[in-house]
Design a protein around this motif. Sequence first.
Motif, PDB file in Angstrom:
ATOM      1  N   LEU A  48      18.836   1.855  35.955  1.00  9.10           N
ATOM      2  CA  LEU A  48      19.374   2.584  34.809  1.00  9.10           C
ATOM      3  C   LEU A  48      20.812   3.026  35.051  1.00  9.10           C
ATOM      4  O   LEU A  48      21.211   3.245  36.190  1.00  9.10           O
ATOM      5  CB  LEU A  48      18.511   3.825  34.529  1.00  9.10           C
ATOM      6  N   PRO A  49      21.584   3.204  33.962  1.00  3.57           N
ATOM      7  CA  PRO A  49      22.944   3.739  34.133  1.00  3.57           C
ATOM      8  C   PRO A  49      22.885   5.205  34.583  1.00  3.57           C
ATOM      9  O   PRO A  49      21.926   5.926  34.283  1.00  3.57           O
ATOM     10  CB  PRO A  49      23.563   3.608  32.741  1.00  3.57           C
ATOM     11  N   HIS A  50      23.928   5.646  35.252  1.00  3.75           N
ATOM     12  CA  HIS A  50      23.975   6.993  35.829  1.00  3.75           C
ATOM     13  C   HIS A  50      23.774   8.082  34.766  1.00  3.75           C
ATOM     14  O   HIS A  50      23.059   9.060  35.002  1.00  3.75           O
ATOM     15  CB  HIS A  50      25.291   7.197  36.569  1.00  3.75           C
ATOM     16  N   TRP A  51      24.403   7.940  33.595  1.00  4.66           N
ATOM     17  CA  TRP A  51      24.297   8.987  32.572  1.00  4.66           C
ATOM     18  C   TRP A  51      22.857   9.172  32.098  1.00  4.66           C
ATOM     19  O   TRP A  51      22.427  10.284  31.809  1.00  4.66           O
ATOM     20  CB  TRP A  51      25.222   8.689  31.381  1.00  4.66           C
ATOM     21  N   LEU A  52      22.077   8.082  32.062  1.00  5.74           N
ATOM     22  CA  LEU A  52      20.686   8.185  31.644  1.00  5.74           C
ATOM     23  C   LEU A  52      19.833   8.851  32.729  1.00  5.74           C
ATOM     24  O   LEU A  52      18.943   9.655  32.431  1.00  5.74           O
ATOM     25  CB  LEU A  52      20.144   6.791  31.299  1.00  5.74           C
TER      26      LEU A  52
END
Length: 172
Positions: free
Chosen positions: A137-141
């Motif tokens: 997953l992307p960091h912001w998620l």
Amino acid sequence: VGYQNEAYRLAEDYEFVTRICRYHKVAFLNIPTYILHYHQGQISNLLNLGETNRIQDAIHVLNVFLEATINLAYNDKDYYLKHKRDIDNALSKIHELIGWKWLECGDKTKARLNFEKFNYFNPNSIKSMLYRFYLLLPHWLIRAFTAAYNLKMEIKKLLKRALVPVQPRRKD
């Protein structure tokens, strides 16, 4: 067992208690023996806060826990064989927490290393598959999921404190 070791900054008490458990028989008494006082700088708050510098403090504390557990329990092969399940559980939990903290910082490489060690000490866990998914997953998620989880835990703590029955005062 000696005095608390100040080299274990922020977690001298954990290392001290681990040393006591290593060299003496201990037991858990499920009765209240003291009153806890909470303050903003305590370790349990460090482990739940999301700012990067606080996360790095939490990682430091968890690494102290890890070092104490490895030095006092894992590296002594005879002791380790007698207490393998408990030591493996402790090591897997510490690596799991460190992995989560590195994910919060955005360092997926260090998170992956700790989740792999978690899996080594807890090989039959479903969580290890979940952690592999999180690493995609992307960091912001990841930060959003972590913030939602931390909020849920804070609400749970507040509700638990609010629902504790008030003890009537004794009249002497």
